[in-house]
Enzyme design. Structure first.
Site, short mmCIF file in Angstrom:
data_model
loop_
_atom_site.label_atom_id
_atom_site.label_comp_id
_atom_site.label_asym_id
_atom_site.label_seq_id
_atom_site.Cartn_x
_atom_site.Cartn_y
_atom_site.Cartn_z
N LEU A 155 0.22 -1.30 -0.34
CA LEU A 155 0.00 -0.21 -0.08
C LEU A 155 0.90 1.13 0.04
O LEU A 155 1.97 1.46 0.38
CB LEU A 155 -0.82 -0.31 0.94
CG LEU A 155 -2.06 -1.29 1.76
CD1 LEU A 155 -2.23 -1.73 2.57
CD2 LEU A 155 -3.33 -0.86 0.18
N PRO A 156 0.25 2.59 -0.36
CA PRO A 156 1.51 3.44 -0.61
C PRO A 156 1.40 4.20 0.71
O PRO A 156 2.95 5.18 0.38
CB PRO A 156 0.26 4.55 -1.55
CG PRO A 156 -0.88 3.62 -1.62
CD PRO A 156 -1.11 3.16 -0.93
N THR A 169 6.08 0.42 2.01
CA THR A 169 7.72 1.02 2.64
C THR A 169 6.56 2.57 3.09
O THR A 169 6.09 2.84 2.85
CB THR A 169 8.20 1.39 2.16
OG1 THR A 169 9.04 0.56 1.04
CG2 THR A 169 9.42 2.34 2.49
N LYS A 207 15.38 -0.90 5.35
CA LYS A 207 14.42 -0.12 3.85
C LYS A 207 15.00 1.03 3.67
O LYS A 207 15.57 1.90 3.28
CB LYS A 207 13.17 -0.20 3.65
CG LYS A 207 12.66 0.48 2.34
CD LYS A 207 13.12 -0.19 1.33
CE LYS A 207 12.82 0.25 0.24
NZ LYS A 207 11.47 0.16 -0.75
N LYS A 219 9.37 10.41 -1.32
CA LYS A 219 9.10 9.24 -0.22
C LYS A 219 9.31 8.53 1.10
O LYS A 219 9.60 9.01 2.24
CB LYS A 219 7.69 8.65 -0.27
CG LYS A 219 7.09 7.99 0.62
CD LYS A 219 6.54 6.95 0.21
CE LYS A 219 6.52 5.38 0.96
NZ LYS A 219 5.03 4.48 0.16
#
Length: 290
Positions: free
Chosen positions: A65-66, A94, A169, A244
């Site tokens: 998901l975003p 992420t 990450k 992001k």
């Protein structure tokens, strides 16, 4: 065969779900996009019109998901309490470390096992099943998650407790963002100094300047292995997504009291690149600004 609910079929999730089908799993898929659902059907997934329908009877739930707000909303409203409590929950989005831990704590309190398992590798790796997964969660949850993630990737690594996958990450992508800019600067300078760029690649890729950004993802068209640079900087890993991740890294650095001047400068440069209308371009396209 495992019955897996897959939530989020975008550029990354679509290929990941397809690879689970190829590995012999029964995939029940959901996305808000009708086009994404059609592609999922073509790839062998069963599709549903809501998350709650997709997770019914699932043995595992995978989400891609975003952002953290959407992850928290989907899990709190439609997964926790609706998927069987025996289902393993795997969030491959992420997101920020705090939200990952918050969602996992809520899942655990409701009787679920959950891992955060963000990925590295981009769209090509998602389609090809060669992603790297960085996994946070208990040793027991990781052992259950590993075979599911292995069907979508080349490496599945236990990073530590809840939230550790997200921490790994964002630290990894801070390195990637900064080294890509440095690689682009070096190629731009080499060009202005009259060096043949293929010759410079041949030298630096075998010398101390070597990095993944150079040898596997060269930002110069026609130099090195095939990369988005050879396709007009389309495909790959969008600059908006790199931005992001860099913002998440800066938020984490602030919370931890860590000094990250190179990461901060990389964020500023990608922010300007995206603001100039290049957010959909591959992040290596930042060489165009040099």
């Amino acid at each position: 065969m495992t019955r897996i609910a897959f939530i989020g079929l975008g550029n990354m999730g679509g290929g990941m779900a397809a690879n689970l089908v190829k590995a012999g799993h029964e995939v029940h898929a959901f996305d808000l996009s009708a086009e994404a659902l059609t592609r999922a059907q073509e790839n062998g997934c069963q599709t549903y019109t809501s998350v709650r329908e997709a997770v019914q009877g699932a043995q595992a739930v995978v989400s891609m998901l975003p952002n953290g707000q959407i992850v928290e909303s989907v899990y709190s409203a439609d997964v926790i309490g609706h998927a069987p409590r025996s289902a393993l929950l795997l969030d491959c989005s992420t997101i920020d470390v705090a939200t990952a831990r918050k969602v996992e704590e809520a899942a655990r309190a409701a009787g679920y096992e959950m891992v955060d398992a963000p990925v590295s590798g981009g769209i090509a790796a998602a389609n090809g099943g060669t992603l790297t997964f960085m996994v946070g969660g208990s040793a027991e949850a990781f052992a259950k998650a590993e075979p599911i993630l292995a069907a979508m990737g080349k490496a599945v690594i236990h990073a530590g407790a809840s939230g550790a996958g997200q921490a790994a990450k964002i630290c990894n992508n801070m390195i990637l963002g900064a080294t890509m800019i440095a690689t682009c600067e070096a190629f731009a300078l080499a060009d202005k100094l009259g060096l043949d760029l293929q010759t410079f690649f041949d030298i630096s890729s075998k010398a101390s300047g070597q990095s993944w950004s150079m040898t596997a993802y060269c930002p110069v068209p026609g130099v090195g292995p095939q990369s988005p640079a050879d396709n007009g900087y389309q495909g790959g890993f969008a600059a908006a997504l790199m931005l992001k991740d860099l913002k998440l890294a800066m938020e984490a650095a602030k919370a931890a009291g860590a000094k990250v001047p190179m990461g901060q400068r990389a964020q500023e440069l990608y922010e300007a690149f995206a603001a100039a209308g290049n957010g959909a371009d591959d992040f290596s396209g930042i060489i165009k600004t040099l």
